[in-house]
Design a protein around this motif. Sequence first.
Motif, PDB file in Angstrom:
ATOM      1  N   HIS A 186      30.569  41.873  45.084  1.00 21.32           N
ATOM      2  CA  HIS A 186      29.476  42.798  44.774  1.00 21.32           C
ATOM      3  C   HIS A 186      28.189  42.329  45.447  1.00 21.32           C
ATOM      4  CE1 HIS A 186      26.801  45.484  42.677  1.00 21.32           C
ATOM      5  NE2 HIS A 186      27.867  46.137  42.277  1.00 21.32           N
ATOM      6  N   GLN A 187      27.593  43.201  46.262  1.00 25.13           N
ATOM      7  CA  GLN A 187      26.410  42.843  47.048  1.00 25.13           C
ATOM      8  C   GLN A 187      25.095  43.166  46.349  1.00 25.13           C
ATOM      9  OE1 GLN A 187      26.672  41.178  49.965  1.00 25.13           O
ATOM     10  NE2 GLN A 187      28.860  41.159  49.529  1.00 25.13           N
ATOM     11  N   GLY A 188      25.116  44.120  45.444  1.00 26.55           N
ATOM     12  CA  GLY A 188      23.869  44.553  44.808  1.00 26.55           C
ATOM     13  C   GLY A 188      23.488  43.647  43.651  1.00 26.55           C
ATOM     14  N   ASP A 189      23.311  44.222  42.513  1.00 25.08           N
ATOM     15  CA  ASP A 189      22.926  43.518  41.294  1.00 25.08           C
ATOM     16  C   ASP A 189      24.035  42.551  40.890  1.00 25.08           C
ATOM     17  OD1 ASP A 189      22.247  42.724  38.734  1.00 25.08           O
ATOM     18  OD2 ASP A 189      21.709  44.733  38.054  1.00 25.08           O
ATOM     19  N   PRO A 190      23.759  41.230  40.867  1.00 26.38           N
ATOM     20  CA  PRO A 190      24.815  40.266  40.523  1.00 26.38           C
ATOM     21  C   PRO A 190      25.365  40.443  39.107  1.00 26.38           C
ATOM     22  CG  PRO A 190      22.677  39.165  40.743  1.00 26.38           C
ATOM     23  CD  PRO A 190      22.493  40.586  41.176  1.00 26.38           C
ATOM     24  N   ARG A 191      24.599  41.099  38.226  1.00 23.45           N
ATOM     25  CA  ARG A 191      25.114  41.359  36.876  1.00 23.45           C
ATOM     26  C   ARG A 191      26.325  42.278  36.920  1.00 23.45           C
ATOM     27  NH1 ARG A 191      21.985  43.956  32.962  1.00 23.45           N
ATOM     28  NH2 ARG A 191      21.618  45.483  34.564  1.00 23.45           N
ATOM     29  N   LEU A 192      26.430  43.088  37.970  1.00 26.67           N
ATOM     30  CA  LEU A 192      27.531  44.042  38.063  1.00 26.67           C
ATOM     31  C   LEU A 192      28.796  43.420  38.639  1.00 26.67           C
ATOM     32  CD1 LEU A 192      25.600  47.231  39.193  1.00 26.67           C
ATOM     33  CD2 LEU A 192      26.262  46.524  36.891  1.00 26.67           C
ATOM     34  N   LYS A 193      28.753  42.120  38.942  1.00 25.22           N
ATOM     35  CA  LYS A 193      29.976  41.434  39.372  1.00 25.22           C
ATOM     36  C   LYS A 193      31.021  41.536  38.268  1.00 25.22           C
ATOM     37  CE  LYS A 193      31.807  36.985  40.842  1.00 25.22           C
ATOM     38  NZ  LYS A 193      31.497  35.619  41.245  1.00 25.22           N
ATOM     39  N   TYR A 194      30.571  41.440  37.027  1.00 24.79           N
ATOM     40  CA  TYR A 194      31.442  41.554  35.861  1.00 24.79           C
ATOM     41  C   TYR A 194      31.020  42.786  35.076  1.00 24.79           C
ATOM     42  CZ  TYR A 194      32.018  36.563  36.864  1.00 24.79           C
ATOM     43  OH  TYR A 194      32.258  35.366  37.472  1.00 24.79           O
ATOM     44  N   THR A 195      31.948  43.699  34.842  1.00 23.49           N
ATOM     45  CA  THR A 195      31.648  44.844  33.995  1.00 23.49           C
ATOM     46  C   THR A 195      32.714  44.948  32.917  1.00 23.49           C
ATOM     47  OG1 THR A 195      32.824  46.348  35.471  1.00 23.49           O
ATOM     48  CG2 THR A 195      30.440  46.192  35.759  1.00 23.49           C
ATOM     49  N   GLU A 196      32.293  45.381  31.742  1.00 25.91           N
ATOM     50  CA  GLU A 196      33.236  45.566  30.644  1.00 25.91           C
ATOM     51  C   GLU A 196      33.566  47.041  30.528  1.00 25.91           C
ATOM     52  OE1 GLU A 196      34.094  44.404  26.007  1.00 25.91           O
ATOM     53  OE2 GLU A 196      32.150  43.891  26.876  1.00 25.91           O
ATOM     54  N   VAL A 197      34.838  47.314  30.357  1.00 28.15           N
ATOM     55  CA  VAL A 197      35.304  48.677  30.128  1.00 28.15           C
ATOM     56  C   VAL A 197      35.283  48.889  28.618  1.00 28.15           C
ATOM     57  CG1 VAL A 197      37.204  50.296  30.402  1.00 28.15           C
ATOM     58  CG2 VAL A 197      36.784  48.553  32.163  1.00 28.15           C
ATOM     59  N   VAL A 198      34.461  49.807  28.165  1.00 31.08           N
ATOM     60  CA  VAL A 198      34.327  50.076  26.740  1.00 31.08           C
ATOM     61  C   VAL A 198      35.268  51.219  26.385  1.00 31.08           C
ATOM     62  CG1 VAL A 198      32.741  50.676  24.891  1.00 31.08           C
ATOM     63  CG2 VAL A 198      31.928  49.336  26.844  1.00 31.08           C
ATOM     64  N   ILE A 199      36.307  50.906  25.617  1.00 30.08           N
ATOM     65  CA  ILE A 199      37.323  51.892  25.263  1.00 30.08           C
ATOM     66  C   ILE A 199      36.899  52.591  23.981  1.00 30.08           C
ATOM     67  CG2 ILE A 199      39.748  52.231  24.640  1.00 30.08           C
ATOM     68  CD1 ILE A 199      40.299  49.621  26.262  1.00 30.08           C
ATOM     69  N   SER A 200      36.787  53.917  24.046  1.00 26.54           N
ATOM     70  CA  SER A 200      36.356  54.651  22.855  1.00 26.54           C
ATOM     71  C   SER A 200      37.480  55.442  22.207  1.00 26.54           C
ATOM     72  CB  SER A 200      35.197  55.584  23.204  1.00 26.54           C
ATOM     73  OG  SER A 200      35.563  56.460  24.241  1.00 26.54           O
ATOM     74  N   ASP A 201      38.530  55.746  22.963  1.00 25.11           N
ATOM     75  CA  ASP A 201      39.594  56.577  22.402  1.00 25.11           C
ATOM     76  C   ASP A 201      40.806  56.497  23.325  1.00 25.11           C
ATOM     77  OD1 ASP A 201      40.826  58.511  20.736  1.00 25.11           O
ATOM     78  OD2 ASP A 201      40.222  60.107  22.092  1.00 25.11           O
ATOM     79  N   ILE A 202      41.973  56.736  22.770  1.00 28.62           N
ATOM     80  CA  ILE A 202      43.177  56.848  23.579  1.00 28.62           C
ATOM     81  C   ILE A 202      43.935  58.081  23.139  1.00 28.62           C
ATOM     82  CG2 ILE A 202      44.541  55.309  22.110  1.00 28.62           C
ATOM     83  CD1 ILE A 202      45.822  54.386  24.895  1.00 28.62           C
ATOM     84  N   SER A 203      44.429  58.845  24.112  1.00 25.12           N
ATOM     85  CA  SER A 203      45.157  60.076  23.813  1.00 25.12           C
ATOM     86  C   SER A 203      46.259  60.231  24.857  1.00 25.12           C
ATOM     87  CB  SER A 203      44.196  61.263  23.834  1.00 25.12           C
ATOM     88  OG  SER A 203      43.586  61.362  25.105  1.00 25.12           O
TER      89      SER A 203
END
Length: 148
Positions: free
Chosen positions: A91-108
């Motif tokens: 990731h070249q931009g914001d180093p905070r975005l090297k790690y992102t969390e996937v927030v799961i809200s529902d499964i169908s």
Amino acid sequence: MYFKVTYSTIYNWKGSGTEQEQNDPSLMDSFCHLIIAHEATTEATWIILIDQGEDAGEPATNCIQYIVPRICERVKLKIANLRVFEVWPYHQGDPRLKYTEVVISDISFDEYGDRVLRNSWRPTDDQDAKILAQLIETVGDKVIQDEV
């Protein structure tokens, strides 16, 4: 926090990751490095999907709603106690975005019977980013690919 790494493998899929697409030879093969770790005290399961660069096919981000349920089904994980992280080492931009969390809200289920999760993304907080960095350093973040 104490973690036990239970999986470190290359995870492959075709197309957007739906079950019906997996046997279609016309679709592009994609892959990422998959690490699964279990936290000892909370019993939370962390799925870590590490992007392998431009030659790795469709990014996991574009397929996350299908591949996470398929990983859970294959490895027998419960989505209820799951945290999913995407890692972009380049990731070249914001180093905070090297790690992102996937927030799961529902499964169908979709019209084809595939499990689909509803999700959003957020930058991982500093503590979790440090844990992810340690887990990846322990396991290794790169896949060695033979030159063709």
